[in-house]
Scaffold this active site. Structure first.
Site, mmCIF file in Angstrom:
data_model
loop_
_atom_site.group_PDB
_atom_site.id
_atom_site.type_symbol
_atom_site.label_atom_id
_atom_site.label_comp_id
_atom_site.label_asym_id
_atom_site.label_seq_id
_atom_site.Cartn_x
_atom_site.Cartn_y
_atom_site.Cartn_z
ATOM 1 C CE1 TYR A 1 -2.508 5.428 -7.209
ATOM 2 C CE2 TYR A 1 -2.566 5.497 -4.819
ATOM 3 C CZ TYR A 1 -2.866 4.854 -5.999
ATOM 4 O OH TYR A 1 -3.523 3.651 -5.962
ATOM 5 C CG HIS B 1 -3.658 -6.326 -1.049
ATOM 6 N ND1 HIS B 1 -3.364 -4.985 -1.069
ATOM 7 C CD2 HIS B 1 -2.479 -6.966 -1.264
ATOM 8 C CE1 HIS B 1 -2.068 -4.819 -1.292
ATOM 9 N NE2 HIS B 1 -1.518 -6.003 -1.416
ATOM 10 C CD GLU C 1 -7.123 -4.317 0.467
ATOM 11 O OE1 GLU C 1 -5.954 -4.083 0.160
ATOM 12 O OE2 GLU C 1 -7.458 -5.238 1.219
ATOM 13 C CD GLU D 1 -2.796 -1.462 0.194
ATOM 14 O OE1 GLU D 1 -2.706 -0.791 -0.842
ATOM 15 O OE2 GLU D 1 -3.616 -2.392 0.330
HETATM 16 ZN ZN ZN Z 1 -3.420 -0.426 -2.600
HETATM 17 ZN ZN ZN Z 2 -4.643 -3.330 -0.920
#
Ligand code: ZN
Ligand code: ZN
Length: 345
Positions: free
Chosen positions: A124, A221, A184, A117
């Site tokens: 970004y 995930h 997610e 993460e």
């Molecule tokens: Zn992520």
């Molecule tokens: Zn994730």
């Protein structure tokens, strides 16, 4: 039923944990002596996905960004702003859940998840710092404060997370995992569709490559949290009730409507070649997929098929062979197409 935090060390307990929560475990990690047989294969897959934004060359995207329409640029930034918020809180949430897992191998998986993460969030910043001036970057990272439709959906997830952070019990943990699977496995998806659409038109392919890697990580995930959810229900079957089934479906319905409202905001009728109704159907389809993955009835009638078929190609991209996403300067050759995490979800 309350859940208690894992001890740093327990000399009297076995290395192999006795239960997913409220169990006993020395907290020593020996991959050859773990409770869940799926944990080590998951570990290998997660490591096989390793990537960093530094590997992606942004030069073509830098040239293309100013040529996008104003609407395309606006949606691009809004979606990045949304993803940045989601990945930021997800990093922290993973650790909060991990504290209560009385199993050192699952804690290890959650640490890798959190690390991924962090990389998503980094991507970004990397994208924005390549494309727009500092004030626009900062503004993008603040969209979660300023765009009402974003606030609403973020509040929705955070409410589910906070209930568990404030009172750690089995029911709140199950509920928090439902919200996690929404974050997610659903709340990224109209954003993903937008970037894949640009890539399909040979636009912003470097950015879409990163989005594709993020998508691939998120699939793993979701699967990890689904497994934890199933193990929890296995240990505490008293929570498998018709009421709970109905509540989960209701949460997914609400989530899908929030995601659809978001799709209307960032896609609507302003993105040439991408029909918002298709994206809406894609959201309902994924709400059905995710709810069903958790073992509950699909909340929406119909919506059994992916209406954005062309996305499949990008989601299942084989990093070793594809021509489309050839953005990497190095290849991590550990993954093959059978082992990329998409086939066995
Ligand atoms: Zn992520
Ligand atoms: Zn994730």
């Amino acid at each position: 039923m309350q859940v208690t935090k894992r001890k740093i060390m327990d000399k009297e307990a076995p290395n192999r944990s006795t239960s997913i929560v409220n169990g006993r475990s020395s907290n020593i990690l020996n991959w050859d002596d773990v409770r869940f047989s799926w944990a080590y294969p998951k570990y290998k897959k997660m490591l096989g996905n390793f990537w960093t934004p530094f590997e992606i060359n942004m030069s073509t995207d830098v040239k293309q960004f100013p040529t996008l329409t104003a609407d395309e640029q606006d949606s691009f930034l809004k979606i990045i702003g949304l993803l940045a918020l989601l990945d930021s809180i997800q990093t922290d949430f993973a650790g909060k859940v991990a504290d209560y897992l009385t199993d050192s191998s699952l804690n290890a998986l959650m640490i890798i998840l959190a690390q991924q993460e962090v990389i998503h969030n980094h991507s970004y910043s990397y994208i924005l710092s390549s494309l727009v001036p500092k004030d626009v970057q900062d503004q993008t990272f603040d969209f979660w404060r300023t765009v009402p439709v974003l606030q609403e959906r973020n509040d929705f997830v955070i409410k589910g997370y906070e209930a568990f952070a404030e009172e750690a019990n089995v029911e709140n943990m199950l509920r928090a995992i439902v919200y996690d699977v929404i974050l997610e496995g659903l709340f990224f998806y109209s954003g993903f569709a937008y970037f894949y659409h640009l890539a399909r038109k040979q636009k912003m392919v470097a950015t879409s490559t990163m989005i594709n890697y993020i998508n691939r990580d998120e699939q793993l995930h979701v699967d990890l949290f689904v497994k934890i959810y199933q193990e929890l229900l296995e240990e505490y079957p008293q929570y498998k009730t018709a009421e709970w089934d109905a509540e989960v479906q209701k949460i997914f319905k609400e989530a899908a409507e929030l995601e659809v409202a978001w799709a209307r905001e960032v896609i609507g009728d302003k993105i040439e070649g991408l029909d918002c109704e298709d994206v809406e159907a894609y959201v309902y389809f994924y709400a059905n997929v995710r709810c069903n993955q958790l073992g509950h009835e699909r909340p929406f009638e119909g919506y059994r098929k992916n209406p954005l078929k062309w996305i499949k190609a990008y989601e299942e991209v084989d990093l070793g062979k594809t021509d489309f996403f050839e953005q990497r300067s190095r290849q991590y050759t550990k993954i093959n197409i059978e082992d990329n995490g998409f086939d066995d979800l």
